[in-house]
Scaffold this motif. Sequence first.
Motif, PDB file in Angstrom:
ATOM      1  N   LYS A 134      26.768  36.514  16.622  1.00  0.00           N
ATOM      2  CA  LYS A 134      25.460  35.886  16.384  1.00  0.00           C
ATOM      3  C   LYS A 134      25.637  34.410  15.981  1.00  0.00           C
ATOM      4  N   ILE A 135      26.587  34.179  15.081  1.00  0.00           N
ATOM      5  CA  ILE A 135      26.834  32.808  14.611  1.00  0.00           C
ATOM      6  C   ILE A 135      27.262  31.914  15.779  1.00  0.00           C
ATOM      7  N   LEU A 136      28.194  32.402  16.588  1.00  0.00           N
ATOM      8  CA  LEU A 136      28.685  31.603  17.725  1.00  0.00           C
ATOM      9  C   LEU A 136      27.578  31.336  18.742  1.00  0.00           C
ATOM     10  N   ARG A 137      26.791  32.383  19.027  1.00  0.00           N
ATOM     11  CA  ARG A 137      25.715  32.235  20.014  1.00  0.00           C
ATOM     12  C   ARG A 137      24.691  31.195  19.541  1.00  0.00           C
ATOM     13  N   GLU A 138      24.308  31.306  18.257  1.00  0.00           N
ATOM     14  CA  GLU A 138      23.299  30.369  17.742  1.00  0.00           C
ATOM     15  C   GLU A 138      23.847  28.945  17.653  1.00  0.00           C
ATOM     16  N   THR A 139      25.127  28.836  17.296  1.00  0.00           N
ATOM     17  CA  THR A 139      25.735  27.499  17.237  1.00  0.00           C
ATOM     18  C   THR A 139      25.719  26.876  18.628  1.00  0.00           C
ATOM     19  N   PHE A 140      26.121  27.650  19.628  1.00  0.00           N
ATOM     20  CA  PHE A 140      26.158  27.131  20.996  1.00  0.00           C
ATOM     21  C   PHE A 140      24.761  26.735  21.468  1.00  0.00           C
ATOM     22  N   ASN A 141      23.781  27.615  21.236  1.00  0.00           N
ATOM     23  CA  ASN A 141      22.414  27.317  21.675  1.00  0.00           C
ATOM     24  C   ASN A 141      21.842  26.090  20.978  1.00  0.00           C
ATOM     25  N   LYS A 142      22.067  26.000  19.685  1.00  0.00           N
ATOM     26  CA  LYS A 142      21.494  24.907  18.898  1.00  0.00           C
ATOM     27  C   LYS A 142      22.157  23.564  19.235  1.00  0.00           C
ATOM     28  N   MET A 143      23.472  23.598  19.463  1.00  0.00           N
ATOM     29  CA  MET A 143      24.208  22.352  19.616  1.00  0.00           C
ATOM     30  C   MET A 143      24.201  21.787  21.037  1.00  0.00           C
ATOM     31  N   GLY A 201      21.746  21.094  23.161  1.00  0.00           N
ATOM     32  CA  GLY A 201      20.745  20.042  23.362  1.00  0.00           C
ATOM     33  C   GLY A 201      21.181  18.720  22.755  1.00  0.00           C
ATOM     34  N   SER A 202      21.614  18.761  21.481  1.00  0.00           N
ATOM     35  CA  SER A 202      22.009  17.503  20.838  1.00  0.00           C
ATOM     36  C   SER A 202      23.289  16.946  21.455  1.00  0.00           C
ATOM     37  N   SER A 203      24.131  17.838  21.983  1.00  0.00           N
ATOM     38  CA  SER A 203      25.366  17.360  22.626  1.00  0.00           C
ATOM     39  C   SER A 203      25.045  16.594  23.906  1.00  0.00           C
ATOM     40  N   ILE A 204      24.035  17.064  24.645  1.00  0.00           N
ATOM     41  CA  ILE A 204      23.643  16.362  25.882  1.00  0.00           C
ATOM     42  C   ILE A 204      23.180  14.945  25.529  1.00  0.00           C
ATOM     43  N   SER A 205      22.373  14.851  24.459  1.00  0.00           N
ATOM     44  CA  SER A 205      21.869  13.520  24.090  1.00  0.00           C
ATOM     45  C   SER A 205      23.022  12.618  23.670  1.00  0.00           C
ATOM     46  N   ILE A 206      24.001  13.171  22.978  1.00  0.00           N
ATOM     47  CA  ILE A 206      25.138  12.341  22.556  1.00  0.00           C
ATOM     48  C   ILE A 206      25.963  11.911  23.770  1.00  0.00           C
ATOM     49  N   LEU A 207      26.212  12.837  24.704  1.00  0.00           N
ATOM     50  CA  LEU A 207      26.970  12.483  25.913  1.00  0.00           C
ATOM     51  C   LEU A 207      26.263  11.380  26.703  1.00  0.00           C
ATOM     52  N   SER A 208      24.933  11.502  26.846  1.00  0.00           N
ATOM     53  CA  SER A 208      24.183  10.489  27.611  1.00  0.00           C
ATOM     54  C   SER A 208      24.175   9.149  26.880  1.00  0.00           C
ATOM     55  N   MET A 209      23.906   9.210  25.575  1.00  0.00           N
ATOM     56  CA  MET A 209      23.778   7.942  24.835  1.00  0.00           C
ATOM     57  C   MET A 209      25.128   7.241  24.665  1.00  0.00           C
ATOM     58  N   VAL A 210      26.194   8.028  24.494  1.00  0.00           N
ATOM     59  CA  VAL A 210      27.513   7.399  24.392  1.00  0.00           C
ATOM     60  C   VAL A 210      27.874   6.761  25.734  1.00  0.00           C
ATOM     61  N   SER A 211      27.583   7.464  26.845  1.00  0.00           N
ATOM     62  CA  SER A 211      27.873   6.903  28.171  1.00  0.00           C
ATOM     63  C   SER A 211      27.099   5.598  28.364  1.00  0.00           C
ATOM     64  N   LEU A 212      25.830   5.635  28.003  1.00  0.00           N
ATOM     65  CA  LEU A 212      24.969   4.441  28.093  1.00  0.00           C
ATOM     66  C   LEU A 212      25.595   3.283  27.309  1.00  0.00           C
ATOM     67  N   ALA A 213      26.001   3.575  26.075  1.00  0.00           N
ATOM     68  CA  ALA A 213      26.536   2.521  25.203  1.00  0.00           C
ATOM     69  C   ALA A 213      27.851   1.964  25.762  1.00  0.00           C
ATOM     70  N   VAL A 214      28.709   2.852  26.290  1.00  0.00           N
ATOM     71  CA  VAL A 214      30.009   2.387  26.799  1.00  0.00           C
ATOM     72  C   VAL A 214      29.830   1.585  28.094  1.00  0.00           C
ATOM     73  N   ILE A 215      28.919   2.025  28.963  1.00  0.00           N
ATOM     74  CA  ILE A 215      28.656   1.256  30.198  1.00  0.00           C
ATOM     75  C   ILE A 215      28.123  -0.136  29.823  1.00  0.00           C
ATOM     76  N   MET A 216      27.198  -0.169  28.870  1.00  0.00           N
ATOM     77  CA  MET A 216      26.645  -1.462  28.421  1.00  0.00           C
ATOM     78  C   MET A 216      27.755  -2.371  27.883  1.00  0.00           C
ATOM     79  N   GLU A 217      28.685  -1.759  27.158  1.00  0.00           N
ATOM     80  CA  GLU A 217      29.771  -2.539  26.562  1.00  0.00           C
ATOM     81  C   GLU A 217      30.686  -3.104  27.656  1.00  0.00           C
ATOM     82  N   HIS A 218      31.020  -2.270  28.665  1.00  0.00           N
ATOM     83  CA  HIS A 218      31.989  -2.682  29.671  1.00  0.00           C
ATOM     84  C   HIS A 218      31.425  -3.615  30.741  1.00  0.00           C
TER      85      HIS A 218
END
Lengths: 510, 60
Positions: free
Chosen positions: A358-367, A369-386
């Motif tokens: 239960k703990i693993l399933r909920e952690t995966f489900n909850k995280m 969405g926020s992981s997608i936003s971090i992957l997109s925003m980090v990519s955005l920031a690194v492309i802007m930097e380079h």
Amino acid sequence: MQFVLALLPIILILVLMAAFRWGASRSGGAGYILTLILSIVFFGANVELLAYAHMKALLLSIDVLMIIWAAFLLYRVADEAGAIKSIGKILPSLTSEKGMQSLLIGWVFASFLQGVGGFGVPVAVIAPILVGLGFAPLLAVVLPSIGHGWAVTFGSLGSSFNALLATTGLPSEELAPPAAIFLGIACLVTGWLVAFASGGKESLKRFFFPVLIIGSVMGIGQYIAATTGLWNIAAFIGSIFGLTAIILIITLQKAKQQTNNGQVDWKRLFIALSNYVVLIIIILIVQLMPGVKPFLSQVKLQINFPEIQSSLGYLTPAGSGRTISIFSHAGMLLLYASIIGFIIYRKMGLLNKDSGKKILRETFNKMTGSSISILSMVSLAVIMEHTGMTNTLAEGISTGLSAIFPFVSPWIGAIGAFMTGSNTNSNVVFSVLQMQTAIMLQYPVIIILAGQTAGAAVASVMAPTKMVVGASTAGMAGKEGEVMRAMIGYTVILILTVSILTTIAISLFG
Amino acid sequence: MQKLLQSLSENKSRFQKITFLVLMLVPIMMFIGAKISSSLLIVTGLVFAIGANLLAIFNK
């Protein structure tokens, strides 16, 4: 023209999140696609540059995500075992006085929950407790919301601070001291604001000195932990110091008044906290016991990147991307603590055989969405930097705002956190921009970055995304606007405090 | 389009997982492309990355 184009992705994310109420992952996706288009059409991004930028972004994201996932896992283990509920039940029994309850639960305990959990947990857990104690629903949301902001950067087991380290490449030894000082002072101001919010001027006057003592203890505790390499538990250590201080003050007051409102079940409290006691022991062993850290740091994830040049000639020197020491990474330490904590709770009969799944399933489900936003925003920031987009923005800001930049810098962090809903996201998107602007204007980079993260921390509590969670748990769903209006004054005071501190620090050390 | 949006909202969790996995794997694919000088691999990676982000945008 280039400045406006470089600013567009940031404006798009801010508008989508604030005006259209899009979630972080949707807005991050839109911002990423716009950045990609602009970088190819106007800033000379070629396929090779984009390939390396994406790989660098992945390394940065893994670094940030390892902590976020493991911190949430650790919290879920404790929560599933009923630990958070137990602590929430024990604390109100210490005092029946409303003002002291506000400080104990709305400020110190909220900070503790931010230290160990974050992700909107402080308000979600505390608002119902305060409503149960007879506080008005609006106040029950406002108190923990403003109460935990100072603990955000070094809270969530250091995820926001780790994002600052990862994106700037600067060491924690340099970044931690000024950030901990700014946030320590913000902690003190927060205590007075909580006292004022709970009972007006009378309450502020009455609790002025207790807040001074508790706030100083929490701020100093956080500073000591952050500057001795324990930055991922700095807010947690600070709030434990604060809990000890406030319980002592309450006990002394009771002894003076010869009253007793109930007994604290210390054994139950200790069992509830055992997950986090294990974490402290692991971190202390790794940080302080000779040979342990080098042994665990033998396996490293490191990739060397060549010099990268955009078609317009913007050059990024060759070098390694973010190096991740797999087994000594803060995220792995959290994972070890989660596993040991799970075994302890299981042995005590607080978890059953299905709890793990239960703990693993909920952690995966909850995280996810926020992981997608971090992957997109980090990519955005690194492309802007380079592609030099970040540099273009920094040049524009340094030309237009040079004299007042130290004052404005925390507001940039604050706007980022308000709009993206997180101190981590704000650090990911704005840290390099702030750093490059500070270098151009010859201001001390570490002070500007301390202003960025501290401003973002205290403002993140007012983000619409967090507001919705807080309001819903206190029965204020649909009245988020009311909560926001009640909080705006307090949040502005806190950001202003950070702005003034940054300006003073720059004038002293700049 | 309407059907696609309906399907996205019905399978929100599944599509989030797909988006997450694509965003984790695509940079590795592009990095390999850069190392072996294969623009095709990089461009394919970019298309996947754009697709995953579009999925995130429409996945309310």
